[in-house]
Design a protein around this motif. Structure first.
Motif, PDB file in Angstrom:
ATOM      1  N   ARG A 101       0.826  -1.213   0.000  1.00 41.88           N
ATOM      2  CA  ARG A 101       0.000   0.000   0.000  1.00 41.88           C
ATOM      3  C   ARG A 101       0.861   1.265   0.000  1.00 41.88           C
ATOM      4  NH1 ARG A 101      -5.159  -0.888   2.047  1.00 41.88           N
ATOM      5  NH2 ARG A 101      -5.515   1.297   1.441  1.00 41.88           N
ATOM      6  N   LEU A 102       2.180   1.110  -0.033  1.00 43.87           N
ATOM      7  CA  LEU A 102       3.097   2.244   0.018  1.00 43.87           C
ATOM      8  C   LEU A 102       3.763   2.458  -1.337  1.00 43.87           C
ATOM      9  CD1 LEU A 102       4.985   1.515   3.371  1.00 43.87           C
ATOM     10  CD2 LEU A 102       2.819   2.722   3.052  1.00 43.87           C
ATOM     11  N   SER A 103       4.193   3.684  -1.578  1.00 52.18           N
ATOM     12  CA  SER A 103       4.996   3.963  -2.766  1.00 52.18           C
ATOM     13  C   SER A 103       6.393   3.364  -2.576  1.00 52.18           C
ATOM     14  CB  SER A 103       5.116   5.470  -2.985  1.00 52.18           C
ATOM     15  OG  SER A 103       5.939   6.058  -1.985  1.00 52.18           O
ATOM     16  N   GLY A 104       7.144   3.302  -3.678  1.00 52.50           N
ATOM     17  CA  GLY A 104       8.506   2.778  -3.580  1.00 52.50           C
ATOM     18  C   GLY A 104       9.368   3.590  -2.638  1.00 52.50           C
ATOM     19  N   GLY A 105       9.238   4.921  -2.714  1.00 48.84           N
ATOM     20  CA  GLY A 105      10.015   5.768  -1.817  1.00 48.84           C
ATOM     21  C   GLY A 105       9.652   5.548  -0.362  1.00 48.84           C
ATOM     22  N   GLN A 106       8.364   5.347  -0.095  1.00 53.30           N
ATOM     23  CA  GLN A 106       7.935   5.074   1.278  1.00 53.30           C
ATOM     24  C   GLN A 106       8.456   3.725   1.752  1.00 53.30           C
ATOM     25  OE1 GLN A 106       3.724   5.550   0.609  1.00 53.30           O
ATOM     26  NE2 GLN A 106       3.690   7.613   1.512  1.00 53.30           N
ATOM     27  N   GLN A 107       8.416   2.725   0.884  1.00 53.80           N
ATOM     28  CA  GLN A 107       8.930   1.410   1.260  1.00 53.80           C
ATOM     29  C   GLN A 107      10.425   1.474   1.583  1.00 53.80           C
ATOM     30  OE1 GLN A 107       7.564  -2.165  -0.917  1.00 53.80           O
ATOM     31  NE2 GLN A 107       6.298  -0.772  -2.125  1.00 53.80           N
ATOM     32  N   GLN A 108      11.175   2.238   0.787  1.00 51.75           N
ATOM     33  CA  GLN A 108      12.602   2.315   1.054  1.00 51.75           C
ATOM     34  C   GLN A 108      12.877   3.076   2.347  1.00 51.75           C
ATOM     35  OE1 GLN A 108      15.134   0.653   0.881  1.00 51.75           O
ATOM     36  NE2 GLN A 108      15.878   0.965  -1.225  1.00 51.75           N
ATOM     37  N   ARG A 109      12.068   4.077   2.653  1.00 51.35           N
ATOM     38  CA  ARG A 109      12.229   4.771   3.930  1.00 51.35           C
ATOM     39  C   ARG A 109      11.927   3.828   5.096  1.00 51.35           C
ATOM     40  NH1 ARG A 109       8.740   9.953   3.974  1.00 51.35           N
ATOM     41  NH2 ARG A 109       7.765   9.171   2.083  1.00 51.35           N
ATOM     42  N   VAL A 110      10.927   2.965   4.939  1.00 48.35           N
ATOM     43  CA  VAL A 110      10.649   1.964   5.976  1.00 48.35           C
ATOM     44  C   VAL A 110      11.842   1.022   6.133  1.00 48.35           C
ATOM     45  CG1 VAL A 110       9.208  -0.009   6.599  1.00 48.35           C
ATOM     46  CG2 VAL A 110       8.146   2.069   5.701  1.00 48.35           C
ATOM     47  N   ALA A 111      12.435   0.623   5.011  1.00 46.57           N
ATOM     48  CA  ALA A 111      13.596  -0.270   5.068  1.00 46.57           C
ATOM     49  C   ALA A 111      14.759   0.397   5.804  1.00 46.57           C
ATOM     50  CB  ALA A 111      14.015  -0.674   3.661  1.00 46.57           C
ATOM     51  N   ILE A 112      14.938   1.695   5.601  1.00 51.31           N
ATOM     52  CA  ILE A 112      15.999   2.415   6.311  1.00 51.31           C
ATOM     53  C   ILE A 112      15.683   2.501   7.800  1.00 51.31           C
ATOM     54  CG2 ILE A 112      17.139   4.656   6.554  1.00 51.31           C
ATOM     55  CD1 ILE A 112      16.852   4.974   3.504  1.00 51.31           C
ATOM     56  N   VAL A 113      14.424   2.763   8.138  1.00 44.11           N
ATOM     57  CA  VAL A 113      14.021   2.786   9.547  1.00 44.11           C
ATOM     58  C   VAL A 113      14.277   1.425  10.182  1.00 44.11           C
ATOM     59  CG1 VAL A 113      12.013   2.869  11.083  1.00 44.11           C
ATOM     60  CG2 VAL A 113      12.363   4.665   9.389  1.00 44.11           C
ATOM     61  N   ARG A 114      13.954   0.360   9.472  1.00 44.67           N
ATOM     62  CA  ARG A 114      14.198  -0.990  10.004  1.00 44.67           C
ATOM     63  C   ARG A 114      15.682  -1.194  10.305  1.00 44.67           C
ATOM     64  NH1 ARG A 114      12.707  -5.887   6.142  1.00 44.67           N
ATOM     65  NH2 ARG A 114      14.351  -4.832   4.965  1.00 44.67           N
ATOM     66  N   ALA A 115      16.561  -0.646   9.455  1.00 45.77           N
ATOM     67  CA  ALA A 115      18.000  -0.783   9.681  1.00 45.77           C
ATOM     68  C   ALA A 115      18.477   0.091  10.840  1.00 45.77           C
ATOM     69  CB  ALA A 115      18.760  -0.420   8.413  1.00 45.77           C
ATOM     70  N   LEU A 116      17.759   1.188  11.117  1.00 45.68           N
ATOM     71  CA  LEU A 116      18.168   2.126  12.158  1.00 45.68           C
ATOM     72  C   LEU A 116      17.618   1.787  13.539  1.00 45.68           C
ATOM     73  CD1 LEU A 116      17.667   5.531  10.304  1.00 45.68           C
ATOM     74  CD2 LEU A 116      19.851   4.426  10.834  1.00 45.68           C
ATOM     75  N   VAL A 117      16.590   0.960  13.599  1.00 41.98           N
ATOM     76  CA  VAL A 117      15.842   0.799  14.841  1.00 41.98           C
ATOM     77  C   VAL A 117      16.706   0.236  15.965  1.00 41.98           C
ATOM     78  CG1 VAL A 117      14.949  -1.535  14.395  1.00 41.98           C
ATOM     79  CG2 VAL A 117      13.590   0.091  15.743  1.00 41.98           C
ATOM     80  N   ASN A 118      17.770  -0.498  15.618  1.00 40.54           N
ATOM     81  CA  ASN A 118      18.634  -1.066  16.648  1.00 40.54           C
ATOM     82  C   ASN A 118      19.878  -0.220  16.898  1.00 40.54           C
ATOM     83  OD1 ASN A 118      17.062  -3.437  17.175  1.00 40.54           O
ATOM     84  ND2 ASN A 118      17.750  -4.234  15.207  1.00 40.54           N
ATOM     85  N   SER A 119      19.868   1.036  16.434  1.00 41.23           N
ATOM     86  CA  SER A 119      20.990   1.969  16.643  1.00 41.23           C
ATOM     87  C   SER A 119      22.316   1.346  16.221  1.00 41.23           C
ATOM     88  CB  SER A 119      21.064   2.401  18.112  1.00 41.23           C
ATOM     89  OG  SER A 119      19.864   3.011  18.527  1.00 41.23           O
TER      90      SER A 119
END
Length: 266
Positions: free
Chosen positions: A157-175
């Motif tokens: 349900r997300l655009s490609g840019g939104q999906q990639q931002r989610v992927a970056i957040v997933r990589a950042l969540v564990n600091s």
């Protein structure tokens, strides 16, 4: 003797922790079925530094990132994270990956899970964090990248840019100590590239240590502290972006950049 002290002794210097790169790659060689992909490659990523890898397809950029995250075993050489020899066969790769975030070009989100569940999966399963604590941290990061209202949506349900931002957040969540990004804009429509690049620029400004591969030369010029041109699995030329991209010393680098210019991408 600690690994840091051993490295310092080999270099003939004092063991100053502040001088040790977050990531150190030394004489790394990687072969796939007899084909050499990395050929004695050396690279350092300093604390709070942004090192950008450029080069033609097949030059070894993605392979280097996968080796740094221990997704691919190296054939020879060594890779160190904060002075620890992480490519030692005795090292637990899962323990190392907890300190490294990686973002792939194809998003790699689980389609059957909500955005929030995608982001909190590793904190809950790998780091054993409480669900509420993991969700709170995830929502903070999603809010920061303008996607808090999408927390309960599914990736399709997300655009490609939104999906990639989610992927970056997933990589950042564990600091993570180090963030690896592999062509994070290559799967995006041109109009969506800017929102992802803005996010990466913001991380740079906040001091995130990053190693990334990109074909976006304009982005490399804006975000990099050091640009490394890879050719044949080696770092052929490296330096500040204004030097490597504006006045390269190596003929091979100049030919590569001329092709980029001819394609309208620089």
């Amino acid at each position: 003797m600690s690994e840091l002290e051993r490295l310092a002794r080999l270099d003939g210097t004092e063991a100053d922790p502040a001088s040790v790169p977050v990531l150190r790659v030394r004489d790394v060689r990687k072969e796939f079925r007899g084909t050499v992909v990395l050929d004695g490659l050396d690279l350092d990523v300093p604390e709070h530094g942004v090192v950008v890898l450029i080069g033609a397809s097949g030059s070894g950029k993605s392979t280097l990132l996968r080796c740094a995250n221990l997704l691919e075993p190296i054939s020879d050489g060594s890779i160190h994270l904060d002075g620890e020899h992480i490519t030692d066969p005795r090292v637990d790769p899962d323990r190392v990956r907890r300190r490294i975030g990686m973002v792939f070009q194809s998003f790699n989100l689980f389609p059957h899970m909500s955005v929030l569940d995608n982001v909190t999966l590793a904190p809950r399963r790998v780091h054993r964090r409480d669900r509420a604590e993991a969700a709170e941290r995830a929502r903070e990061l999603l809010d920061r990248v303008g996607l808090l209202e999408k927390a309960d949506e599914y990736p399709d349900r997300l655009s490609g840019g939104q999906q990639q931002r989610v992927a970056i957040v997933r990589a950042l969540v564990n600091s993570p100590r180090l963030l690896l990004l592999d062509e994070v804009t290559s799967a995006l429509d041109p109009e969506l590239v800017g929102e992802v690049l803005d996010l990466v620029r913001g991380l740079r400004d906040e001091g995130m240590t990053m190693l990334l591969a990109t074909h976006e030369m304009g982005f490399a010029r804006k975000v990099a502290d050091t640009v490394c041109f890879l050719d044949g699995g080696r770092v052929l030329e490296q330096g500040p972006p204004e030097q490597v991209l504006g006045d390269p010393e190596q003929p091979r680098t100049r030919r590569f950049l001329q092709r980029i210019i001819d394609a309208g991408r620089l």
